[in-house]
Design an enzyme around this catalytic site. Structure first.
Site, PDB file in Angstrom:
ATOM      1  N   SER A  96       0.813  -1.216   0.000  1.00 12.36           N
ATOM      2  CA  SER A  96       0.000   0.000   0.000  1.00 12.36           C
ATOM      3  C   SER A  96       0.849   1.270   0.000  1.00 12.36           C
ATOM      4  O   SER A  96       1.548   1.547  -0.954  1.00 12.36           O
ATOM      5  CB  SER A  96      -0.954  -0.045   1.189  1.00 12.36           C
ATOM      6  N   ASP A 235      -2.611   6.344  -3.377  1.00 15.74           N
ATOM      7  CA  ASP A 235      -1.496   5.730  -2.644  1.00 15.74           C
ATOM      8  C   ASP A 235      -0.864   4.663  -3.550  1.00 15.74           C
ATOM      9  O   ASP A 235      -1.224   4.550  -4.726  1.00 15.74           O
ATOM     10  CB  ASP A 235      -1.978   5.157  -1.305  1.00 15.74           C
ATOM     11  N   ASP A 237      -1.088   1.506  -3.994  1.00 16.33           N
ATOM     12  CA  ASP A 237      -1.886   0.448  -4.640  1.00 16.33           C
ATOM     13  C   ASP A 237      -3.274   0.932  -5.037  1.00 16.33           C
ATOM     14  O   ASP A 237      -4.098   0.140  -5.491  1.00 16.33           O
ATOM     15  CB  ASP A 237      -1.981  -0.779  -3.734  1.00 16.33           C
ATOM     16  N   ASP A 239      -6.002   1.866  -3.516  1.00 14.08           N
ATOM     17  CA  ASP A 239      -7.297   1.675  -2.864  1.00 14.08           C
ATOM     18  C   ASP A 239      -7.728   2.994  -2.206  1.00 14.08           C
ATOM     19  O   ASP A 239      -8.841   3.110  -1.714  1.00 14.08           O
ATOM     20  CB  ASP A 239      -7.297   0.505  -1.858  1.00 14.08           C
TER      21      ASP A 239
HETATM   22 MG    MG Z   1      -3.556   1.259  -0.086  1.00 15.35          MG
END
Ligand code: MG
Length: 452
Positions: A96, A235, A237, A239
């Site tokens: 992340s 961010d 990744d 999400d």
């Molecule tokens: Mg994330």
């Protein structure tokens, strides 16, 4: 917190806590848990993504699973793909927003929802057990699939229809996989898109992958210099998503969450929305005004997802920019959230800074009280008892949250540091300070009592 799983899957520095050996065991355990089936495996841009993902894949294959390797993708692309294509589960190799030396492994259910802590406990037990392998005839192979980002883009465009024609948007992809989705979505919506940090690079040369205001100076500058209507940052990744106004200012986490709740409730008529215990009371105000209801959850997107399912919420989110749109799938989706914000701006026809002004803003204060981990349970017991003596409206879903006429306070032990966090929000600065002092003193008194 379990033996291997923390607040967001298995996470750690590669070569120290997180090794390919551990990844292999995790993959094997998931395969045994599922009893075979089809599993998608994706990874973000980190340099050790292949090493960790390959080990996870070997573990899954060793249990007779069939693996679909979707390569470098956003976490929500993986979640969306699993749900759209009817797979049995997904695995995302990502850390992340952590620095580049970290990586992680997170499991996803068939509807795109993260594994719950209960499911993770089961996986841990299997990881520590003696492996059993299927008959040689039951082994299956790996299929490589490059089309997952396209599936995600299409799903978002089905969900968000508004026309972004005439909007100029700058997207900061953090050198992560969001560059495969967000710019395409926004262009398809008709926006003029300018990207920064949009090449895939696990060294994160552009900026730190956590989209905090101090890491987004370049985005803010670019928004101003190209006279854009909106800045978007993900961010590592994707999400999560955060926004910069047309004035180049970071848009407040809670105000943005409240704006989106408002728009979703306007669209849906009414309904429930799930937010964590840390979200501002502006969300309650906005939601109540529209006849909706707020469900408070523990901090962590999986708890928001659980609440959405349990309570039938129309939307759920955390102030940090992880938003779940259950109509699409159950994984927090940064690119979809970005598209939502663009459609909001397009339909309102007014700049973001102006929309944010309509949302009340209250002073929030945070303070940490040092407290050794082993004393935390006793201290929190004392805090809860004392708070119950003095107040009526108390929520203990995560820590102790006290609802007051003109604000709230949250006393919550940190999961990662030896501190108890006190957060307060009130209608005035003075009242916020008063509340902070009251609850910080309470925690300190309890700590003294526990120490004897
Ligand atoms: Mg994330």
């Amino acid at each position: 917190m379990g033996k291997y799983f923390g607040t967001s899957g298995i996470r750690g520095k590669v070569g120290e806590f997180l090794t390919p050996e551990l990844a292999l065991r995790a993959g094997r355990a998931l395969g045994e848990y599922l009893g075979g089936g089809r599993v998608a495996v994706g990874r973000d841009t980190r340099v050790h993504g292949d090493a960790i993902a390959s080990a996870v894949i070997a573990g899954l294959l060793s249990q007779g699973c069939e693996v679909v390797d979707v390569g470098v993708v956003c976490t929500p692309t993986l979640g969306c793909y699993v749900s759209e294509e009817g797979l049995d589960a997904g695995v995302m190799v990502t850390a992340s927003h952590n620095p580049p030396e970290y990586n992680g492994i997170k499991f996803w259910n068939s509807d795109g929802m993260a594994f719950t802590p209960d499911q993770e406990r089961e996986i841990e037990e299997i990881m520590d057990g003696e492996p059993e392998y299927p008959d040689w005839r039951e082994f299956k192979g790996v299929t490589r699939e490059e089309g997952a980002p396209e599936v995600h883009v299409e799903r978002i465009l089905r969900e968000v229809e508004a026309d972004g024609e005439g909007l100029r948007v700058v997207v900061d992809c953090a050198n992560g996989p969001s560059s495969l989705v967000t710019p395409t979505v926004l262009r398809e919506m008709g926006c003029e898109v300018i990207t920064i940090n949009a090449h895939l690079d696990g060294h994160f040369p552009g900026r730190h992958p956590e989209p905090r205001p101090e890491h987004l100076r370049e985005l803010m500058r670019t928004v101003r210099s190209v006279d854009a209507d909106l800045g978007i940052a993900h961010d590592g990744d994707a999400d999560r998503v955060v926004f910069v106004t047309e004035e180049g200012e970071f848009a407040g986490y809670d105000e943005v969450l409240a704006l989106v709740c408002r728009r979703i409730l306007e669209e849906k008529g009414a309904g429930k929305v799930a937010v964590n215990v840390d979200a501002s009371m502006v969300v309650d105000e906005v939601v109540r005004e529209l006849g909706g209801e707020v469900v408070r959850t523990k901090v962590g997107d999986v708890y928001v997802a659980e609440a959405i399912k349990r309570e039938g919420c129309v939307f759920g989110g955390e102030p940090n920019g992880t938003w779940i749109h259950p109509d699409a799938h159950m994984c927090p989706d940064g690119p979809l959230s970005a598209a939502w914000m663009v459609s909001l701006l397009a339909e309102e026809g007014r700049p973001l800074s102006e929309l944010l002004e309509e949302v009340p803003r209250y002073p929030t204060l945070r303070e940490n009280v040092e407290c050794p981990d082993e004393l935390k349970p006793k201290v929190m017991e004392c805090v809860e008892r004392r708070v119950r003596e003095n107040y009526d409206e108390i929520d203990t879903v995560d820590g102790v949250r006290v609802e007051l006429e003109d604000g709230w306070a949250l006393i919550r032990p940190s999961g990662t540091e030896p501190v108890v966090r006190v957060t307060v929000e009130a209608e005035s600065e003075e009242r916020a300070r008063e509340l902070r002092d009251e609850f910080v003193s309470l925690v300190e008194e309890c700590l003294r009592g526990v120490r004897g």
